[in-house]
Design a protein around this motif. Structure first.
Motif, PDB file in Angstrom:
ATOM      1  N   HIS A  12       0.830  -1.194   0.000  1.00 30.05           N
ATOM      2  CA  HIS A  12       0.000   0.000   0.000  1.00 30.05           C
ATOM      3  C   HIS A  12       0.870   1.253   0.000  1.00 30.05           C
ATOM      4  N   LYS A  13       1.942   1.218   0.797  1.00 22.94           N
ATOM      5  CA  LYS A  13       2.832   2.370   0.874  1.00 22.94           C
ATOM      6  C   LYS A  13       3.422   2.691  -0.489  1.00 22.94           C
ATOM      7  N   HIS A  14       3.661   1.673  -1.278  1.00 21.88           N
ATOM      8  CA  HIS A  14       4.247   1.881  -2.592  1.00 21.88           C
ATOM      9  C   HIS A  14       3.184   2.069  -3.670  1.00 21.88           C
ATOM     10  N   ARG A  15       1.972   2.396  -3.249  1.00 20.58           N
ATOM     11  CA  ARG A  15       0.884   2.743  -4.172  1.00 20.58           C
ATOM     12  C   ARG A  15       0.651   1.647  -5.208  1.00 20.58           C
ATOM     13  N   ILE A  16       0.690   0.427  -4.769  1.00 18.31           N
ATOM     14  CA  ILE A  16       0.411  -0.690  -5.662  1.00 18.31           C
ATOM     15  C   ILE A  16      -1.092  -0.934  -5.671  1.00 18.31           C
ATOM     16  N   ARG A  17      -1.665  -0.919  -6.849  1.00 21.06           N
ATOM     17  CA  ARG A  17      -3.122  -1.021  -6.993  1.00 21.06           C
ATOM     18  C   ARG A  17      -3.622  -2.374  -6.462  1.00 21.06           C
ATOM     19  N   PRO A  18      -4.853  -2.407  -5.990  1.00 20.28           N
ATOM     20  CA  PRO A  18      -5.389  -3.635  -5.384  1.00 20.28           C
ATOM     21  C   PRO A  18      -5.312  -4.851  -6.294  1.00 20.28           C
ATOM     22  N   ALA A  19      -5.539  -4.675  -7.594  1.00 17.55           N
ATOM     23  CA  ALA A  19      -5.518  -5.822  -8.508  1.00 17.55           C
ATOM     24  C   ALA A  19      -4.137  -6.455  -8.577  1.00 17.55           C
ATOM     25  N   ILE A  20      -3.089  -5.646  -8.430  1.00 18.65           N
ATOM     26  CA  ILE A  20      -1.731  -6.189  -8.440  1.00 18.65           C
ATOM     27  C   ILE A  20      -1.371  -6.726  -7.063  1.00 18.65           C
ATOM     28  N   GLN A  21      -1.849  -6.082  -6.018  1.00 17.92           N
ATOM     29  CA  GLN A  21      -1.660  -6.650  -4.678  1.00 17.92           C
ATOM     30  C   GLN A  21      -2.258  -8.060  -4.610  1.00 17.92           C
ATOM     31  N   ALA A  22      -3.398  -8.251  -5.291  1.00 20.91           N
ATOM     32  CA  ALA A  22      -4.065  -9.555  -5.279  1.00 20.91           C
ATOM     33  C   ALA A  22      -3.254 -10.622  -6.012  1.00 20.91           C
ATOM     34  N   LEU A  23      -2.289 -10.193  -6.842  1.00 26.53           N
ATOM     35  CA  LEU A  23      -1.442 -11.143  -7.576  1.00 26.53           C
ATOM     36  C   LEU A  23      -0.270 -11.648  -6.735  1.00 26.53           C
ATOM     37  N   GLN A  24      -0.032 -11.033  -5.579  1.00 25.32           N
ATOM     38  CA  GLN A  24       1.192 -11.298  -4.835  1.00 25.32           C
ATOM     39  C   GLN A  24       1.385 -12.777  -4.504  1.00 25.32           C
ATOM     40  N   THR A  25       0.319 -13.438  -4.097  1.00 22.07           N
ATOM     41  CA  THR A  25       0.445 -14.861  -3.752  1.00 22.07           C
ATOM     42  C   THR A  25       0.903 -15.675  -4.949  1.00 22.07           C
ATOM     43  N   GLU A  26       0.310 -15.399  -6.123  1.00 25.03           N
ATOM     44  CA  GLU A  26       0.722 -16.114  -7.338  1.00 25.03           C
ATOM     45  C   GLU A  26       2.151 -15.773  -7.716  1.00 25.03           C
ATOM     46  N   LEU A  27       2.521 -14.497  -7.599  1.00 24.26           N
ATOM     47  CA  LEU A  27       3.882 -14.086  -7.948  1.00 24.26           C
ATOM     48  C   LEU A  27       4.911 -14.852  -7.123  1.00 24.26           C
ATOM     49  N   VAL A  28       4.654 -14.959  -5.819  1.00 25.64           N
ATOM     50  CA  VAL A  28       5.565 -15.693  -4.947  1.00 25.64           C
ATOM     51  C   VAL A  28       5.590 -17.174  -5.325  1.00 25.64           C
ATOM     52  N   GLU A  29       4.419 -17.733  -5.583  1.00 22.48           N
ATOM     53  CA  GLU A  29       4.336 -19.150  -5.959  1.00 22.48           C
ATOM     54  C   GLU A  29       5.114 -19.412  -7.243  1.00 22.48           C
ATOM     55  N   TRP A  30       4.949 -18.555  -8.248  1.00 22.94           N
ATOM     56  CA  TRP A  30       5.673 -18.718  -9.510  1.00 22.94           C
ATOM     57  C   TRP A  30       7.177 -18.581  -9.289  1.00 22.94           C
ATOM     58  N   ARG A  31       7.563 -17.551  -8.561  1.00 15.26           N
ATOM     59  CA  ARG A  31       8.989 -17.324  -8.329  1.00 15.26           C
ATOM     60  C   ARG A  31       9.623 -18.533  -7.650  1.00 15.26           C
ATOM     61  N   ARG A  32       8.942 -19.093  -6.674  1.00 14.40           N
ATOM     62  CA  ARG A  32       9.508 -20.230  -5.951  1.00 14.40           C
ATOM     63  C   ARG A  32       9.529 -21.489  -6.812  1.00 14.40           C
ATOM     64  N   THR A  33       8.572 -21.620  -7.703  1.00 18.37           N
ATOM     65  CA  THR A  33       8.601 -22.742  -8.652  1.00 18.37           C
ATOM     66  C   THR A  33       9.846 -22.662  -9.520  1.00 18.37           C
ATOM     67  N   PHE A  34      10.138 -21.467 -10.039  1.00 23.08           N
ATOM     68  CA  PHE A  34      11.340 -21.284 -10.854  1.00 23.08           C
ATOM     69  C   PHE A  34      12.598 -21.500 -10.015  1.00 23.08           C
ATOM     70  N   HIS A  35      12.543 -21.038  -8.764  1.00 22.86           N
ATOM     71  CA  HIS A  35      13.726 -21.149  -7.909  1.00 22.86           C
ATOM     72  C   HIS A  35      14.063 -22.611  -7.616  1.00 22.86           C
ATOM     73  N   LYS A  36      13.058 -23.431  -7.456  1.00 24.28           N
ATOM     74  CA  LYS A  36      13.299 -24.849  -7.162  1.00 24.28           C
ATOM     75  C   LYS A  36      13.843 -25.613  -8.366  1.00 24.28           C
ATOM     76  N   LYS A  37      13.571 -25.101  -9.565  1.00 28.97           N
ATOM     77  CA  LYS A  37      13.983 -25.806 -10.786  1.00 28.97           C
ATOM     78  C   LYS A  37      14.859 -24.912 -11.661  1.00 28.97           C
ATOM     79  N   PRO A  38      15.996 -24.463 -11.151  1.00 28.27           N
ATOM     80  CA  PRO A  38      16.851 -23.560 -11.931  1.00 28.27           C
ATOM     81  C   PRO A  38      17.511 -24.283 -13.097  1.00 28.27           C
ATOM     82  N   GLU A  39      17.738 -23.541 -14.172  1.00 28.71           N
ATOM     83  CA  GLU A  39      18.337 -24.130 -15.378  1.00 28.71           C
ATOM     84  C   GLU A  39      19.376 -23.184 -15.964  1.00 28.71           C
ATOM     85  N   LEU A  40      20.447 -23.763 -16.490  1.00 25.60           N
ATOM     86  CA  LEU A  40      21.541 -22.975 -17.052  1.00 25.60           C
ATOM     87  C   LEU A  40      21.205 -22.463 -18.448  1.00 25.60           C
TER      88      LEU A  40
END
Length: 402
Positions: A12-40
């Motif tokens: 909220h402090k960084h003026r992130i709109r609610p629709a993007i705030q609602a994406l945060q859970t998915e963003l973290v889930e996606w990032r961690r999926t990529f992190h677990k399966k890194p590729e060169l």
């Protein structure tokens, strides 16, 4: 006891709109999926497969297999208009992860130690938001998921295969998660943001012999040492002091025994600079190598590789990004306008083709022990930066394609 701030409060402090705030859970889930399966480099098959699957689920037109594993997604707005490119690199590094997290790398000896997993998640989140809000912009957005940034470089082959064409890209932006800045800070500036990266390997051929009979030899260690010493004059006496450059010898290998004068020596290192006119440093280095070897009666072989040119931002697009950052971020974090690094990036090739801007998104949070440097086996970042990245990209789209 250190006070903690909720994720909602940060966003909220960084003026992130609610629709993007609602994406945060998915963003973290996606990032961690990529992190677990890194590729060169050029092996990002699982990563590309996941991206393509999500783009298909979102109904976003996309093309796969560009420069082996690269993907480009095309999202059209409500009316005709300009074309903005967004670039995200997706390769990992040959590093054994030492983090103790439940999303630790499952690929032995490979790790996302530079934030590219975050870049892909941010780009994918941007694609999702834009596809669901096409009436918020005109024109077209092309989101480029690029392989092999860490080397040998995927930007140039993607460009050669036409990623900036059909439709032609008018401008391009990209970001780098950056643990050298505190969470939420944006580092952006016109002109050179990152340096050129060039490497060299020198083999000095002397004449070996017995340590007790040096007059019968041409000591490759002495010759190589003279070259290393003389290299220190390149920046000090051949480069305008207003410019910045670095010449580093990182490897020196010679000799096999304490009582034998070495027959040959091998030196390897790197050259970095911001000003494109300093490309001729290669010639200065060879002049030194040639002169030293000639004075000792030795010969040499030089292998010089120009990896990436300087990453140079277009002033107008950099000003747009800076304005977006100022609108999105509250002080005291804010914008770091003079942020520069001698690190390099093959985003530079995109910026040679079309006007654009590459910027840093601060992601370090020492309070959570998330401040290790890039390429460290314990590198990790504060994932609340993901939503900030999506907000920055979306606002850039809306402003450029107004």
């Amino acid at each position: 006891m250190v006070a903690t701030v909720s994720l909602d409060a940060i966003l909220h402090k960084h003026r992130i709109r609610p629709a993007i705030q609602a994406l945060q859970t998915e963003l973290v889930e996606w990032r961690r999926t990529f992190h677990k399966k890194p590729e060169l480099a050029f092996r990002e098959n699982l990563t590309a497969e996941f991206i393509a699957q999500k783009l298909t689920e979102l109904g976003i037109d996309h093309q796969t297999g560009i420069a082996k594993t690269g993907i480009v997604a095309v999202i059209k707005g409500k009316d005709e208009g300009k074309v903005l490119g967004i670039r995200a690199d997706m390769d990992a590094l040959p590093i054994q992860e030492e983090n103790e997290v439940d999303y630790c790398s499952q690929h032995d000896g490979v790790m996302h130690a530079c934030g590219h997993d975050g870049h892909v998640a941010i780009a994918l989140g941007t694609a999702k938001y834009l596809s669901e809000n096409r009436d918020s912009f005109n024109g077209t957005v092309k989101i480029i998921f690029q392989p092999a940034e860490e080397s040998p470089g995927g930007a140039k082959p993607m460009i050669e295969e036409g990623v900036l064409k059909n439709p032609d890209v008018d401008a391009i932006i990209g970001l780098h998660i950056w643990n050298n800045l505190p969470l939420g800070t944006v580092g952006v500036r016109p002109g050179a943001l990152m340096a050129a990266a060039e490497t060299f390997h020198v083999r000095v051929q002397g004449k070996g012999g017995h340590g007790a009979l040096p007059h019968q030899t041409k000591d490759a260690i002495v010759i190589g040492s003279q070259i290393v010493t003389a290299f220190q004059t390149v920046v000090a006496r051949s480069v305008n002091p207003i410019d910045s450059a670095v010449v580093t010898v990182g490897e020196f290998h010679a000799g096999d025994a304490h009582n034998v004068i070495a027959d040959f020596a091998e030196l390897s290192g790197t050259v970095r600079y911001f000003n494109p006119e300093l490309r001729d440093l290669r010639d200065r280095l060879e002049a030194i190598i040639n002169g030293v070897c000639h004075s000792y009666g030795a010969t040499y072989e030089l292998d010089y590789i120009r990896m990436y040119p300087p990453t140079i931002n277009d002033p107008a697009i950099a000003a747009l990004v800076k304005t977006v950052a100022e609108e999105s971020i509250e002080t005291p974090l804010g914008v770091a306008p003079e942020c520069q690094t001698m690190g390099s990036e093959d985003m530079s090739y995109f910026l040679q083709e079309v006007p654009g801007c590459y910027f840093f998104l601060g992601s370090a949070n020492p309070q959570l022990d998330l401040a290790y440097p890039h390429h460290h086996p314990r590198f990790n970042f504060d994932e609340s930066a993901l939503g900030m990245g999506v907000e920055m990209f979306v606002r850039c789209v809306e402003k450029f394609l107004a």
